[in-house]
Design an enzyme around this catalytic site. Structure first.
Site, short mmCIF file in Angstrom:
data_model
loop_
_atom_site.label_atom_id
_atom_site.label_comp_id
_atom_site.label_asym_id
_atom_site.label_seq_id
_atom_site.Cartn_x
_atom_site.Cartn_y
_atom_site.Cartn_z
N HIS A 116 17.40 -15.94 13.46
CA HIS A 116 16.43 -15.33 12.55
C HIS A 116 15.41 -14.61 13.41
O HIS A 116 14.75 -15.24 14.24
CB HIS A 116 15.72 -16.41 11.71
N ASP A 119 4.37 -21.52 11.18
CA ASP A 119 5.44 -20.89 10.41
C ASP A 119 4.94 -19.81 9.45
O ASP A 119 5.11 -19.92 8.24
CB ASP A 119 6.25 -21.95 9.64
N TYR A 149 14.71 -23.75 0.44
CA TYR A 149 13.87 -24.40 1.47
C TYR A 149 13.04 -25.55 0.88
O TYR A 149 12.32 -26.22 1.60
CB TYR A 149 12.98 -23.37 2.17
N GLU A 202 13.60 -11.87 8.69
CA GLU A 202 12.96 -12.53 7.54
C GLU A 202 11.48 -12.19 7.59
O GLU A 202 10.61 -13.05 7.47
CB GLU A 202 13.10 -14.05 7.64
N ARG A 233 12.94 -22.10 -5.85
CA ARG A 233 12.06 -22.91 -6.71
C ARG A 233 12.86 -23.66 -7.76
O ARG A 233 12.59 -24.81 -8.06
CB ARG A 233 11.02 -22.01 -7.39
N HIS A 255 21.53 -19.21 2.78
CA HIS A 255 20.39 -20.10 3.11
C HIS A 255 20.18 -21.06 1.95
O HIS A 255 20.04 -20.64 0.80
CB HIS A 255 19.14 -19.24 3.35
N HIS A 276 17.06 -26.08 6.29
CA HIS A 276 15.94 -26.67 7.01
C HIS A 276 16.20 -28.18 7.04
O HIS A 276 16.32 -28.79 5.98
CB HIS A 276 14.62 -26.39 6.29
N ASP A 298 15.37 -19.57 14.98
CA ASP A 298 14.38 -18.69 14.34
C ASP A 298 13.30 -18.39 15.38
O ASP A 298 12.63 -19.31 15.87
CB ASP A 298 13.81 -19.40 13.11
N GLU A 316 18.45 -25.25 11.13
CA GLU A 316 17.52 -24.23 11.60
C GLU A 316 16.45 -24.86 12.49
O GLU A 316 15.94 -25.94 12.20
CB GLU A 316 16.86 -23.52 10.41
N HIS A 348 5.58 -15.86 9.19
CA HIS A 348 6.31 -14.73 9.77
C HIS A 348 5.48 -13.46 9.73
O HIS A 348 4.70 -13.25 8.81
CB HIS A 348 7.61 -14.49 8.99
N HIS A 402 9.84 -19.58 14.48
CA HIS A 402 9.73 -21.04 14.49
C HIS A 402 9.68 -21.61 15.91
O HIS A 402 8.85 -22.47 16.21
CB HIS A 402 10.89 -21.67 13.73
ZN ZN Z 1 9.88 -19.65 8.59
FE FE Z 2 14.13 -18.70 9.41
FE FE Z 3 14.74 -20.76 6.95
#
Ligand code: ZN
Ligand code: FE
Ligand code: FE
Length: 287
Positions: free
Chosen positions: A211, A224, A70, A256, A37, A67, A107, A176, A142, A226, A179
């Site tokens: 992932h 998306d 995002y 994740e 954030r 990572h 991403h 992923d 990703e 998880h 994903h």
């Molecule tokens: Zn995701």
């Molecule tokens: Fe991921």
């Molecule tokens: Fe990711």
């Protein structure tokens, strides 16, 4: 060797993450380079990074995955948003030089109505400005679920980015499972076919990390969300086939899933058991 771990909080530094990983049976892990954030990265302590590297060597860790936030969008329609993504990623890559051999996953971005071709062009242009021949970090694109206007939901889109980047040997892909399932690839019934397609479109040598997530939604939903391992639409047998697949051996697998540490420890133990050949018996009790 199964390299398996999960996403960990980086708030207490590198060595702390390594020790946390060991405490839950992990021999790899992923962390955010900074608060997703916020934008400010903490000052990095080279001694802390060196201590992690020696712990990793001692305990036979695989590469670890950093990572990117995002919230970055390398193919935004707004130049200042693209500029922010570029500055942040360039800064992350400079800082990651103290963790030689780390992977840096991001991403690709959302084209927000500009079209996927323009998205691909903007992402590749950004990479061409920040990649350096001397960097030790491999940058991973990703695979995305295709939520909204996300670029990277098909292997072809990732290939199109790779094709436009000059220092392509600095790039790889992170697959992923949630994903690709949400994007429409049938890893439940045809993992071999999906990996064959990955190989013919991108090349399996580009695949550097996985992932490992279950999905709350059916194949092709482009959502998306998880889910815990074995509690979603992908399911435990299919995820066990992923970690056991001969073409995926030696890659770092990072969970994740929506878990705290005890939940991650249980998933790691479960998957290690399945990897070692235990019966794919039951989905673990709700935790
Ligand atoms: Zn995701
Ligand atoms: Fe991921
Ligand atoms: Fe990711």
């Amino acid at each position: 060797m199964l390299y398996l771990g999960c996403h960990l909080s980086s708030s207490k530094g590198f060595l702390h993450m390594g020790k946390t990983a060991l405490s839950i049976g992990a021999n790899t892990f992923q962390f955010f380079t900074r608060n997703p954030r916020g934008s400010k990265a903490k000052d990095l302590d080279p001694a802390d990074a060196a201590a992690l590297l020696s712990l990793m060597r001692e305990h036979g860790f695989s590469q670890i995955v950093a990572h990117a936030p995002y919230t970055l969008n390398a193919c935004s329609a707004a130049p200042e948003t693209r500029e922010f993504a570029e500055q942040t990623m360039a800064d992350d890559l400079a800082r990651l030089e103290c963790l030689p051999g780390a992977l840096y996953n991001f991403h690709p971005g959302s084209h927000v109505g500009q079209g996927e071709e323009e998205g691909v062009r903007l992402i590749a242009d950004l990479l061409n400005r920040i990649l350096r021949p001397e960097q030790q970090t491999i940058v991973l694109l990703e695979t995305m679920a295709g939520k909204g206007s996300e670029v990277g939901r098909s292997f072809g889109e990732l290939r199109a980015i790779l094709d436009r980047v000059e220092l392509r040997d600095k790039l790889g892909v992170c697959l992923d499972t949630c994903h690709v399932h949400d994007a429409g690839y049938d890893i439940v019934n045809d993992l071999d076919g999906v990996l064959r397609e990955f190989d013919s479109v991108i090349g399996l040598s580009r695949l550097r990390a996985v992932h490992l997530n279950d999905s709350k939604n059916p194949r092709g939903s482009r959502k998306d969300r998880h889910e815990k391992i074995g509690r979603g639409e992908i399911g435990l047998p299919a995820l066990a086939r992923v970690v056991r697949h001969p073409l995926l051996q030696g890659l770092p697998f990072c969970l994740e899933t929506p878990n705290e540490l005890p939940g991650y420890a249980a998933e790691i133990a479960l998957l290690r058991g399945l990897y070692a050949g235990e019966e794919a018996s039951e989905i673990p009790a709700e935790r």
